[in-house]
Motif scaffolding. Structure first.
Motif, PDB file in Angstrom:
ATOM      1  N   THR A  69      31.606  29.998  57.183  1.00  0.00           N
ATOM      2  CA  THR A  69      30.637  30.181  56.100  1.00  0.00           C
ATOM      3  C   THR A  69      29.423  29.294  56.351  1.00  0.00           C
ATOM      4  OG1 THR A  69      32.462  30.598  54.586  1.00  0.00           O
ATOM      5  CG2 THR A  69      30.327  30.096  53.594  1.00  0.00           C
ATOM      6  N   GLU A  70      28.241  29.866  56.243  1.00  0.00           N
ATOM      7  CA  GLU A  70      26.995  29.131  56.464  1.00  0.00           C
ATOM      8  C   GLU A  70      26.583  28.410  55.173  1.00  0.00           C
ATOM      9  OE1 GLU A  70      23.959  27.631  58.679  1.00  0.00           O
ATOM     10  OE2 GLU A  70      25.443  29.032  59.459  1.00  0.00           O
ATOM     11  N   ILE A  71      26.510  27.101  55.246  1.00  0.00           N
ATOM     12  CA  ILE A  71      26.098  26.284  54.097  1.00  0.00           C
ATOM     13  C   ILE A  71      24.776  25.610  54.441  1.00  0.00           C
ATOM     14  CG2 ILE A  71      26.672  24.287  52.636  1.00  0.00           C
ATOM     15  CD1 ILE A  71      28.507  26.702  52.145  1.00  0.00           C
ATOM     16  N   ASP A  72      23.791  25.763  53.570  1.00  0.00           N
ATOM     17  CA  ASP A  72      22.465  25.216  53.816  1.00  0.00           C
ATOM     18  C   ASP A  72      22.022  24.203  52.764  1.00  0.00           C
ATOM     19  OD1 ASP A  72      21.980  26.887  56.116  1.00  0.00           O
ATOM     20  OD2 ASP A  72      21.696  28.552  54.723  1.00  0.00           O
ATOM     21  N   ILE A  73      22.919  23.836  51.849  1.00  0.00           N
ATOM     22  CA  ILE A  73      22.566  22.867  50.807  1.00  0.00           C
ATOM     23  C   ILE A  73      23.489  21.651  50.912  1.00  0.00           C
ATOM     24  CG2 ILE A  73      21.622  24.618  49.244  1.00  0.00           C
ATOM     25  CD1 ILE A  73      24.247  24.459  47.629  1.00  0.00           C
ATOM     26  N   PRO A  74      23.024  20.482  50.461  1.00  0.00           N
ATOM     27  CA  PRO A  74      23.879  19.293  50.515  1.00  0.00           C
ATOM     28  C   PRO A  74      24.945  19.305  49.433  1.00  0.00           C
ATOM     29  CG  PRO A  74      21.776  18.744  49.507  1.00  0.00           C
ATOM     30  CD  PRO A  74      21.684  20.187  49.957  1.00  0.00           C
ATOM     31  N   SER A  75      26.034  18.600  49.713  1.00  0.00           N
ATOM     32  CA  SER A  75      27.095  18.437  48.716  1.00  0.00           C
ATOM     33  C   SER A  75      27.678  17.047  48.868  1.00  0.00           C
ATOM     34  CB  SER A  75      28.176  19.501  48.893  1.00  0.00           C
ATOM     35  OG  SER A  75      28.748  19.429  50.178  1.00  0.00           O
ATOM     36  N   LEU A  76      28.235  16.538  47.779  1.00  0.00           N
ATOM     37  CA  LEU A  76      28.858  15.221  47.818  1.00  0.00           C
ATOM     38  C   LEU A  76      30.060  15.191  46.907  1.00  0.00           C
ATOM     39  CD1 LEU A  76      27.898  13.093  45.175  1.00  0.00           C
ATOM     40  CD2 LEU A  76      25.765  13.964  46.111  1.00  0.00           C
ATOM     41  N   PHE A  77      30.939  14.225  47.147  1.00  0.00           N
ATOM     42  CA  PHE A  77      32.168  14.074  46.370  1.00  0.00           C
ATOM     43  C   PHE A  77      32.104  12.761  45.610  1.00  0.00           C
ATOM     44  CE2 PHE A  77      36.555  12.787  45.676  1.00  0.00           C
ATOM     45  CZ  PHE A  77      37.131  13.966  45.229  1.00  0.00           C
ATOM     46  N   ILE A  78      32.473  12.793  44.330  1.00  0.00           N
ATOM     47  CA  ILE A  78      32.555  11.565  43.533  1.00  0.00           C
ATOM     48  C   ILE A  78      33.960  11.467  42.934  1.00  0.00           C
ATOM     49  CG2 ILE A  78      30.087  11.475  43.049  1.00  0.00           C
ATOM     50  CD1 ILE A  78      30.665  12.582  40.243  1.00  0.00           C
ATOM     51  N   ILE A  79      34.332  10.256  42.563  1.00  0.00           N
ATOM     52  CA  ILE A  79      35.669  10.043  42.010  1.00  0.00           C
ATOM     53  C   ILE A  79      35.821  10.755  40.663  1.00  0.00           C
ATOM     54  CG2 ILE A  79      36.067   7.879  43.248  1.00  0.00           C
ATOM     55  CD1 ILE A  79      35.355   6.374  40.683  1.00  0.00           C
ATOM     56  N   GLY A  80      37.068  11.031  40.313  1.00  0.00           N
ATOM     57  CA  GLY A  80      37.371  11.769  39.098  1.00  0.00           C
ATOM     58  C   GLY A  80      36.849  11.119  37.834  1.00  0.00           C
ATOM     59  N   LEU A  81      37.005   9.817  37.725  1.00  0.00           N
ATOM     60  CA  LEU A  81      36.560   9.113  36.521  1.00  0.00           C
ATOM     61  C   LEU A  81      35.071   9.340  36.276  1.00  0.00           C
ATOM     62  CD1 LEU A  81      37.309   7.157  34.219  1.00  0.00           C
ATOM     63  CD2 LEU A  81      36.678   5.292  35.758  1.00  0.00           C
ATOM     64  N   ASP A  82      34.270   9.209  37.329  1.00  0.00           N
ATOM     65  CA  ASP A  82      32.820   9.421  37.184  1.00  0.00           C
ATOM     66  C   ASP A  82      32.513  10.867  36.811  1.00  0.00           C
ATOM     67  OD1 ASP A  82      32.363   6.768  37.807  1.00  0.00           O
ATOM     68  OD2 ASP A  82      31.870   7.167  39.908  1.00  0.00           O
ATOM     69  N   GLY A  83      33.181  11.792  37.471  1.00  0.00           N
ATOM     70  CA  GLY A  83      32.946  13.205  37.182  1.00  0.00           C
ATOM     71  C   GLY A  83      33.288  13.580  35.755  1.00  0.00           C
ATOM     72  N   PHE A  84      34.422  13.077  35.278  1.00  0.00           N
ATOM     73  CA  PHE A  84      34.818  13.385  33.906  1.00  0.00           C
ATOM     74  C   PHE A  84      33.866  12.754  32.896  1.00  0.00           C
ATOM     75  CE2 PHE A  84      38.683  14.926  35.824  1.00  0.00           C
ATOM     76  CZ  PHE A  84      39.062  15.953  34.974  1.00  0.00           C
ATOM     77  N   HIS A  85      33.330  11.566  33.194  1.00  0.00           N
ATOM     78  CA  HIS A  85      32.343  10.938  32.295  1.00  0.00           C
ATOM     79  C   HIS A  85      31.072  11.776  32.228  1.00  0.00           C
ATOM     80  CE1 HIS A  85      34.372   7.336  31.080  1.00  0.00           C
ATOM     81  NE2 HIS A  85      34.519   6.895  32.326  1.00  0.00           N
ATOM     82  N   ILE A  86      30.613  12.250  33.381  1.00  0.00           N
ATOM     83  CA  ILE A  86      29.406  13.081  33.407  1.00  0.00           C
ATOM     84  C   ILE A  86      29.648  14.377  32.639  1.00  0.00           C
ATOM     85  CG2 ILE A  86      27.866  14.428  34.895  1.00  0.00           C
ATOM     86  CD1 ILE A  86      28.381  12.215  37.057  1.00  0.00           C
ATOM     87  N   ARG A  87      30.765  15.033  32.920  1.00  0.00           N
ATOM     88  CA  ARG A  87      31.072  16.304  32.240  1.00  0.00           C
ATOM     89  C   ARG A  87      31.185  16.110  30.734  1.00  0.00           C
ATOM     90  NH1 ARG A  87      36.171  20.393  33.402  1.00  0.00           N
ATOM     91  NH2 ARG A  87      35.632  21.870  31.767  1.00  0.00           N
ATOM     92  N   ARG A  88      31.896  15.070  30.324  1.00  0.00           N
ATOM     93  CA  ARG A  88      32.068  14.813  28.896  1.00  0.00           C
ATOM     94  C   ARG A  88      30.723  14.547  28.219  1.00  0.00           C
ATOM     95  NH1 ARG A  88      35.899  10.330  28.127  1.00  0.00           N
ATOM     96  NH2 ARG A  88      34.075   9.024  28.387  1.00  0.00           N
ATOM     97  N   ALA A  89      29.856  13.777  28.878  1.00  0.00           N
ATOM     98  CA  ALA A  89      28.540  13.482  28.295  1.00  0.00           C
ATOM     99  C   ALA A  89      27.708  14.760  28.141  1.00  0.00           C
ATOM    100  CB  ALA A  89      27.800  12.468  29.164  1.00  0.00           C
TER     101      ALA A  89
END
Length: 120
Positions: A69-89
């Motif tokens: 699969t050709e991917i042309d955009i950047p991606s990154l991984f963050i820890i679950g705690l940070d992700g859940f805080h962002i989603r909840r906010a």
């Protein structure tokens, strides 16, 4: 934020994701599939967070699934705690988007010095 949150199928909210970084939860499909779905919806990049809200430190390598699969955009991984805080906010404040500062460690470790699992 991707809808569906795992971004393993076509996004239902491309008008909101187009031109933006998209928040995606880990699980249900490969990292490449998630990023490809977001890319197809016009995303500028993808932030994948771990699907364990208790994860305060463990990072996961976002590996290629070897499907070509050709991917042309950047991606990154963050820890679950940070992700859940962002989603909840975002959800609590009924926000469709937000500006998020993510500190990046740009330390370079040569490939041959990276600690890898014993099966590699």
């Amino acid at each position: 934020m991707a809808d569906p949150i795992h971004a393993c199928s076509e996004l239902r909210n491309p008008a909101k994701t187009s031109g933006n970084f998209v928040l995606v939860e880990r699980g249900e499909c490969s990292f490449v599939e998630k990023v490809a779905m977001c890319q197809s919806a016009g995303a500028t990049g993808v932030i994948v967070y771990d699907n364990s809200a208790d994860n305060r430190s463990h990072l996961v390598a976002m590996v290629d699934d070897d499907r070509g699969t050709e991917i042309d955009i950047p991606s990154l991984f963050i820890i679950g705690l940070d992700g859940f805080h962002i989603r909840r906010a975002l959800e609590r404040n009924s926000l469709e988007s937000a500006i998020i500062n993510v500190p990046i460690n740009m330390t370079y470790v040569p490939e041959h010095e990276i600690r890898k699992p014993p099966w590699n």
